[in-house]
Structures are given as structure tokens and as C-alpha cells.
Design a protein around this motif. Structure first.
Motif, short mmCIF file in Angstrom:
data_model
loop_
_atom_site.label_atom_id
_atom_site.label_comp_id
_atom_site.label_asym_id
_atom_site.label_seq_id
_atom_site.Cartn_x
_atom_site.Cartn_y
_atom_site.Cartn_z
N LEU A 65 32.47 52.74 56.22
CA LEU A 65 33.30 51.54 56.11
C LEU A 65 32.45 50.28 56.27
N ARG A 83 37.93 44.42 55.33
CA ARG A 83 38.28 45.73 55.89
C ARG A 83 39.29 46.44 55.01
N GLU A 87 38.52 49.88 52.95
CA GLU A 87 39.35 51.07 53.17
C GLU A 87 39.96 51.56 51.87
N ASN A 91 39.17 55.24 50.19
CA ASN A 91 40.27 56.19 50.12
C ASN A 91 40.72 56.50 48.71
#
Length: 105
Positions: A65, A83, A87, A91
């Protein structure tokens, strides 16, 4: 694809503004990158060019990350948005065509 020493890496370095030409010019879109100084080249790379290195160039002291977050930091994207974007990217499965499109480019 090509044999070792045929200029593949040199071409990529030239297109990315990482090496200078001894003559001629390189135009990407409508932008002549051979007329740019180092700061302009850095901004151009940040905003228009992406590199995928064979060794990934991940920083071992960071987790995945944080590694994905680093370029977003330099793009001055706010922390909360960085962030969220990092993410989402981590994902999201890669589409089946993404790897082949990079290899064919």
C-alpha cells in the motif's frame, strides 16, 4: 522483443527523457521533450509516462500500500485520497488484456 544490445532499453530511456539525444528530437503527442530541462522532464514523466520495471523497484521498508502511495504523494494528491486510490488499485484484478498490451507496446 529483440536480442541483447539491440537498443530496447535505450529507446525506452530516450522516450522517457531519462537519456539525452545526440541529435534530432523526440516528440510525444505534440510535446518536444528534447527542449525540456530536467524539472520539466520530471513533471512530464510524472503526468504522462509510466514505467514498469523488470525488478518492480519496490522499496523493501514499505508495504504494498505504501509503495503504491509514493507516486501519488509526489503528484501532491491529499493523503486520504492517495490511500483510497492505492487500495482500489491493489484490490482490483488486472484485466486479461493488460499484460499483453504492455508487452505489445
Amino acid at each position: 522483443m529483440g536480442p541483447s544490445g539491440s537498443g530496447k532499453s535505450t529507446l525506452l530511456y530516450l522516450l522517457g527523457g531519462l537519456e539525452s539525444l545526440s541529435g534530432g528530437q523526440i516528440t510525444i503527442g505534440k510535446t518536444d521533450i528534447t527542449q525540456m530541462d530536467q524539472n520539466q522532464l520530471s513533471l512530464f514523466r510524472r503526468n504522462h509516462i509510466g514505467f514498469i520495471f523488470q525488478s518492480f523497484n519496490l522499496l523493501p521498508q514499505y508495504n504494498a500500500l505504501e509503495d503504491v502511495d509514493i507516486p501519488l504523494f509526489f503528484a501532491r494528491i491529499p493523503k486520504r485520497e492517495r490511500r483510497k486510490k492505492a487500495e482500489e488499485v491493489l484490490n482490483e484484478p488486472l484485466p486479461w488484456w493488460s499484460l499483453s498490451s504492455f508487452l505489445l507496446w
